[in-house]
Design a protein around this motif. Sequence first.
Motif, short mmCIF file in Angstrom:
data_model
loop_
_atom_site.label_atom_id
_atom_site.label_comp_id
_atom_site.label_asym_id
_atom_site.label_seq_id
_atom_site.Cartn_x
_atom_site.Cartn_y
_atom_site.Cartn_z
N ARG A 130 0.83 -1.20 0.00
CA ARG A 130 0.00 0.00 0.00
C ARG A 130 0.87 1.25 0.00
NH1 ARG A 130 -2.93 -3.70 -0.70
NH2 ARG A 130 -4.89 -4.24 0.36
N ILE A 131 0.31 2.33 -0.53
CA ILE A 131 0.90 3.66 -0.35
C ILE A 131 -0.14 4.52 0.35
CG2 ILE A 131 2.45 3.52 -2.33
CD1 ILE A 131 0.44 5.18 -3.91
N THR A 132 0.32 5.51 1.06
CA THR A 132 -0.57 6.39 1.81
C THR A 132 -0.48 7.81 1.27
OG1 THR A 132 -0.30 5.05 3.81
CG2 THR A 132 -1.14 7.28 4.10
N MET A 133 -1.63 8.39 0.96
CA MET A 133 -1.70 9.78 0.49
C MET A 133 -2.40 10.59 1.57
SD MET A 133 -0.30 9.66 -2.54
CE MET A 133 -0.75 11.29 -3.13
N GLU A 134 -1.71 11.59 2.10
CA GLU A 134 -2.26 12.39 3.18
C GLU A 134 -2.10 13.89 2.89
OE1 GLU A 134 -3.97 12.19 5.94
OE2 GLU A 134 -4.31 10.06 5.73
N GLY A 135 -2.84 14.68 3.64
CA GLY A 135 -2.72 16.12 3.52
C GLY A 135 -3.65 16.70 2.47
N ALA A 136 -3.16 17.69 1.72
CA ALA A 136 -4.00 18.47 0.81
C ALA A 136 -4.17 17.81 -0.55
CB ALA A 136 -3.42 19.87 0.65
N PRO A 163 -7.45 22.49 -3.76
CA PRO A 163 -7.17 23.88 -4.17
C PRO A 163 -6.26 24.63 -3.21
CG PRO A 163 -9.49 23.35 -4.49
CD PRO A 163 -8.89 22.18 -3.77
N LEU A 164 -6.23 24.21 -1.95
CA LEU A 164 -5.39 24.88 -0.96
C LEU A 164 -4.00 24.26 -0.84
CD1 LEU A 164 -7.99 25.45 1.91
CD2 LEU A 164 -7.24 27.07 0.16
N ALA A 165 -3.67 23.29 -1.70
CA ALA A 165 -2.38 22.62 -1.61
C ALA A 165 -1.24 23.56 -1.94
CB ALA A 165 -2.36 21.42 -2.55
N ASP A 166 -0.14 23.37 -1.25
CA ASP A 166 1.08 24.13 -1.53
C ASP A 166 1.87 23.35 -2.58
OD1 ASP A 166 3.48 25.43 -1.60
OD2 ASP A 166 3.92 25.24 0.54
N LEU A 167 2.01 23.88 -3.77
CA LEU A 167 2.71 23.18 -4.85
C LEU A 167 4.18 22.96 -4.53
CD1 LEU A 167 1.16 24.84 -8.05
CD2 LEU A 167 0.45 22.76 -6.85
N ASN A 168 4.70 23.72 -3.58
CA ASN A 168 6.10 23.54 -3.16
C ASN A 168 6.24 22.54 -2.01
OD1 ASN A 168 7.07 25.50 -4.96
ND2 ASN A 168 6.56 27.14 -3.53
N GLY A 169 5.12 22.02 -1.55
CA GLY A 169 5.15 21.26 -0.30
C GLY A 169 4.70 19.82 -0.40
N GLU A 209 1.54 19.41 1.79
CA GLU A 209 1.36 20.53 2.71
C GLU A 209 0.28 21.48 2.20
OE1 GLU A 209 3.28 22.62 6.04
OE2 GLU A 209 1.64 21.29 5.57
N GLN A 210 -0.36 22.16 3.13
CA GLN A 210 -1.38 23.14 2.79
C GLN A 210 -0.76 24.54 2.77
OE1 GLN A 210 -4.96 24.27 5.42
NE2 GLN A 210 -5.79 22.74 4.02
N SER A 211 -1.17 25.35 1.81
CA SER A 211 -0.62 26.70 1.70
C SER A 211 -0.85 27.50 2.98
CB SER A 211 -1.29 27.44 0.54
OG SER A 211 -0.98 26.84 -0.69
N GLY A 212 0.17 28.21 3.40
CA GLY A 212 0.04 29.09 4.55
C GLY A 212 0.14 28.41 5.90
N SER A 213 0.33 27.10 5.93
CA SER A 213 0.39 26.40 7.21
C SER A 213 1.73 26.64 7.90
CB SER A 213 0.19 24.90 6.99
OG SER A 213 1.28 24.35 6.29
N LYS A 214 1.77 26.38 9.19
CA LYS A 214 3.00 26.56 9.96
C LYS A 214 3.33 25.25 10.68
CE LYS A 214 2.21 31.50 10.64
NZ LYS A 214 2.07 32.60 11.63
N SER A 215 3.25 24.16 9.94
CA SER A 215 3.45 22.84 10.53
C SER A 215 4.92 22.47 10.59
CB SER A 215 2.71 21.80 9.69
OG SER A 215 3.31 21.68 8.41
#
Length: 233
Positions: A130-136, A163-169, A209-215
């Motif tokens: 299996r692979i796991t996809m998480e986040g945005a 839509p809120l995904a960070d393309l760099n993250g 990662e989600q855009s603007g997050s501070k995780s």
Amino acid sequence: MFRVLQVISALLLAVMLVGCASGGGANRVAAGKSLPAPDTTNSAGAYEGANDYRLGAQDLIEVSVFGVQELSKTVRVNSNGQISLPLVGGVMAGGRTIPELEKELAKRYAEGYLQRPQVTVFVKEFSSQRITMEGAVKNPGIYPLTGKISLLQAVAVAGGLDPLADLNGIVLFRQVEGKKMAAAYNMRELRSGRIEDPALYGDDIIVVEQSGSKSALRQFLQSVPAFGLFMAL
């Protein structure tokens, strides 16, 4: 799913510890190298953890008998756990390790067909991995790995980016040489072909990662000097 969240939380904790370490962890990044294949799989995609893995339904395996090309065959384990091979007919493969199946097949071929047959079994597709996809991503979750798949393809399987995904993250977590490792990717760079679209393997975890997050992921992304490189956590 709870177990997956626990694993991701542990990985993110490791990321935070790396970020707090002296030098920001940059000296632990393997410059100029992409994330290697995991411990159980070589770069060609062949499974090497034969003593631990137990075959299951829909696994695709390649059976070879040394010196007898006619008996070499690629077969898929059926829903009952069986495979069908020349001369020996139906054989139960489900629940067996690779060495156990090799021993059973050698025994079958030795019963009136061949003298001291040398049987080799390779797993070509792992339906139980299996692979796991998480986040945005639009459809986060755990997905079966039934063949070769890349990071871009996995994102598509998960419905694409939110839509809120960070393309760099985009971060890929994997176990290599007994260590947890992570690599950061930029979606624009992947789509343009400027960086290699990495192949995925069983147990890989992809977190967007989600855009603007501070995780804690943000700290990791800031500590990696270039996309596609990896860091030991």
